[in-house]
Write a protein that holds these residues in place. Structure first.
Motif, PDB file in Angstrom:
ATOM      1  N   ARG A   1     -16.734  10.518  44.655  1.00 35.26           N
ATOM      2  CA  ARG A   1     -16.222   9.653  43.822  1.00 35.26           C
ATOM      3  C   ARG A   1     -15.224  10.185  42.655  1.00 35.26           C
ATOM      4  O   ARG A   1     -14.077   9.836  42.376  1.00 35.26           O
ATOM      5  CB  ARG A   1     -17.305   8.887  43.061  1.00 35.26           C
TER       6      ARG A   1
ATOM      7  N   TYR B   1     -15.453  -5.113  41.823  1.00 39.52           N
ATOM      8  CA  TYR B   1     -16.571  -4.474  42.077  1.00 39.52           C
ATOM      9  C   TYR B   1     -17.743  -5.564  42.935  1.00 39.52           C
ATOM     10  O   TYR B   1     -18.722  -4.930  43.633  1.00 39.52           O
ATOM     11  CB  TYR B   1     -17.250  -3.784  40.911  1.00 39.52           C
TER      12      TYR B   1
ATOM     13  N   LEU C   1     -21.346   2.099  46.984  1.00 36.46           N
ATOM     14  CA  LEU C   1     -20.427   1.540  46.354  1.00 36.46           C
ATOM     15  C   LEU C   1     -19.422   2.761  45.809  1.00 36.46           C
ATOM     16  O   LEU C   1     -17.980   2.410  45.575  1.00 36.46           O
ATOM     17  CB  LEU C   1     -20.779   0.776  45.201  1.00 36.46           C
ATOM     18  N   GLU C   2     -19.945   3.529  45.315  1.00 38.86           N
ATOM     19  CA  GLU C   2     -19.021   4.780  44.928  1.00 38.86           C
ATOM     20  C   GLU C   2     -17.839   5.349  45.479  1.00 38.86           C
ATOM     21  O   GLU C   2     -16.953   5.678  45.169  1.00 38.86           O
ATOM     22  CB  GLU C   2     -19.887   6.040  44.204  1.00 38.86           C
TER      23      GLU C   2
ATOM     24  N   ARG D   1     -15.063   2.513  45.417  1.00 35.59           N
ATOM     25  CA  ARG D   1     -14.570   2.100  44.210  1.00 35.59           C
ATOM     26  C   ARG D   1     -12.723   2.088  43.934  1.00 35.59           C
ATOM     27  O   ARG D   1     -12.118   1.310  43.743  1.00 35.59           O
ATOM     28  CB  ARG D   1     -15.332   2.469  42.888  1.00 35.59           C
TER      29      ARG D   1
ATOM     30  N   ASP E   1      -9.937  -0.216  42.135  1.00 35.32           N
ATOM     31  CA  ASP E   1      -9.133   0.311  41.080  1.00 35.32           C
ATOM     32  C   ASP E   1      -7.643   0.435  41.428  1.00 35.32           C
ATOM     33  O   ASP E   1      -6.755  -0.059  40.585  1.00 35.32           O
ATOM     34  CB  ASP E   1      -9.413   1.892  40.730  1.00 35.32           C
TER      35      ASP E   1
END
Length: 561
Positions: A328, A428, A466-467, A470, A475
């Motif tokens: 991440r 998210y 999820l990381e 993202r 983003d």
């Protein structure tokens, strides 16, 4: 006495399917995935193709039957494709869509797995009827060849040996390794689950994997955004009834996920149907919070047992967590670095460029400390530092021409205090839904993660995974849409005091942007092949499982270039 009899019956071992012995002879790992872990591909046509149930034209002097047999003595059961009785001889037949094997003289022969299968049926017939079966026959339809298989003591011994091997594998908690003959993997329907080429790559980094994982799942993700909408079932279709609108029907085979937002409803009949069809059902609140998913808990417990065992080891969890934080953090840093490409001080404010460069440099220094983190607590501290630096520098990527209402002053979560944060939060939530869908498809336990701790809402394993996604999926999508002027600051948002939420029109627009982004491809830096983001979700979950299955080293490498 009835209780004792019941106990005696319940302790008898379950009989083994003859088709499972066919899988065992083809590949022990295939047998284990199907019979122990109960894993199957979503395309039923693949499995239908394994055995060709052909209705043969009957001749006047022949009798044909289809017969189901089970023998507790042998521990075997199965349904014959066809049974022929002629001149007092009983002959089991198998029908195969493909071509026969050829020996060195180019003479047709039975494949070993097919041979074992017809021998097992012959042995079942002998056990059931007390007769002697002299041969079995296999029809290969692709080259129209009939192969005769002699039934002798050696063949019966081979069947008994296979049954014993199958029983042993059933009791094992360890998945067999990938077989050496990679050509068999290319024809295997479970290659997308097994990932044999990726397993070989894990053991040999010089291996050049052939992509056996499917390129894309072309089924639709249907978002039901309107409150009061009812989702039901009619025949083999999903029925969507919106207020004051015509009823919409979609064939179930075209649907991969149903995402119910706000106060939409789904019938129990539709839930059962979705579970049977492998359609993910997910719930998101009207405010854009991920609420949960319909978990049918299908599949074997063996997969979760291995997960529990591995993730109960603190050192192993720390190792995975380090990979996650690096993945991440590097993704965030490289996204910021993209903001400096081809830019001159004349094109951007000098102060903003200096802040961006400082944030990038500081993140690099923090990332160097991650591999030395001795505990999850210290890792959380480093991750917090990285996040603060990233979100502190992120506003520098917003174009000066963007409306001030869409500018970003720092990350705040729920409730979001500005439009940019409202976009991030909703994104998210959609991302968490997709990660959760892949966890359920793979069959892991979402409640047991390796980095995040249990909390009241999202499952820890979903938060872990999820990381990875993202930055590329949310983003970058949010930043690009803001800089392109795709948002109406009035129509796409709702202001409630100090809180900012997406309106229904805004949610609809974001869903379209997000789903389009998922269709874009990314070349995996380790496997070397390209997949759409929507396929990468499942691939990354399966690579995570390999970390505790003896085939690790491929997880957590999805980094921006």
């Amino acid at each position: 006495m009835q209780t004792l009899e019941h106990l005696e019956i319940s302790t008898k071992p379950e009989t083994i399917r003859v088709s499972a012995l066919h899988a065992l002879a083809y590949c022990p790992r295939l047998f284990y995935l199907e019979e122990v872990e109960e894993l199957y591909t979503q395309d039923a046509a693949v499995f239908a193709g394994r055995r060709l149930h052909t209705q043969l034209e009957k001749q006047e002097d022949e009798e044909w039957e289809e017969l189901f047999l089970e023998s507790e003595e042998l521990g075997l059961r199965g349904r014959l494709d066809a049974l022929r009785t002629r001149d007092g001889q009983t002959i089991p037949y198998e029908h195969k869509r493909g071509r026969s094997h050829r020996d060195e003289n180019n003479q047709p022969q039975a494949w070993e797995s097919d041979r074992l299968q017809v021998l097992a049926y012959a042995y079942l017939l002998e056990s059931a009827f007390g007769i002697t079966v002299k041969e079995g026959r296999i029809r290969y339809h692709a080259d129209n060849v009939l192969v005769h298989v002699a039934v002798d003591d050696a063949g019966r011994a081979a069947v008994r040996e296979a049954i014993q091997q199958a029983r042993t594998l059933r009791q094992s908690t360890h998945r067999p390794p990938v077989i050496d003959n990679e050509r068999l993997c290319a024809r295997c329907s479970l290659a997308p689950v097994c990932l044999p080429e990726e397993a070989r790559l894990a053991h040999d980094r010089e291996w050049q994997p052939i992509r056996l994982f499917p390129e894309d799942d072309e089924r639709q993700v249907i978002h039901v955004l309107e409150p009061g909408t009812c989702v039901g079932r009619t025949g083999e279709q999903i029925k969507i009834t919106r207020r004051n609108q015509p009823v919409e029907t979609v064939p179930a085979r075209q649907v991969g996920q149903l995402v119910l937002h706000s106060f939409s409803q789904i019938s129990t009949q539709a839930l059962h149907f979705c579970a049977d069809q492998g359609i993910g059902v997910h719930f998101i609140s009207g405010g854009g919070r991920y609420l949960g998913s319909f978990d049918t808990r299908q599949g074997s417990i063996q997969r979760r047992i291995r997960q529990y065992t591995a993730l109960s080891n603190p050192d192993f969890c720390l190792e995975l967590a380090r990979k996650l934080v690096v993945c991440r953090g590097q993704g965030q840093r490289k996204f910021l670095m993209r903001g400096t490409r081809g830019k001159t001080k004349a094109e951007k404010l000098e102060k903003a460029l200096a802040k961006l460069a400082a944030g990038i440099a500081q993140m690099k220094a923090v990332l160097k400390q991650v591999p030395q983190a001795k505990s999850l607590e210290s890792l959380l501290g480093l991750e917090g530092n990285l996040a603060a630096l990233y979100f502190g520098a992120l506003p520098c990527l917003i174009s000066p021409e963007v409306s001030k209402e869409l500018h970003f002053g720092g990350r705040n979560r729920r409730p979001p205090k500005d439009r940019f944060n409202a976009l991030l939060s909703f994104g998210y939530a959609l991302l968490l839904k997709d990660v959760m869908n892949s966890i359920l498809v793979v069959g892991l336990e979402a409640a047991l993660g390796f980095y995040h701790q249990p909390r009241s809402q999202a499952a820890p394993l979903a938060l872990d995974l999820l990381e990875i996604f993202r930055v590329p999926l949310v983003d970058m999508t949010v930043m690009a849409s803001v800089n392109r002027g795709q948002w109406d600051v009035l129509a796409d948002f709702e202001i409630r005091g100090t809180q900012v939420w997406l309106s229904e029109a805004g949610r609809r627009k974001f869903v379209e942007l997000y789903e389009n982004r998922k269709q874009e491809s990314w070349k995996h830096p380790v496997t070397g092949y390209s997949l759409t983001y929507r396929r990468l979700f499942e691939l990354e979950v399966r690579l995570l499982e390999k970390e505790w299955s003896g085939e690790g080293g491929l997880f957590g490498h999805l980094l921006l270039r």
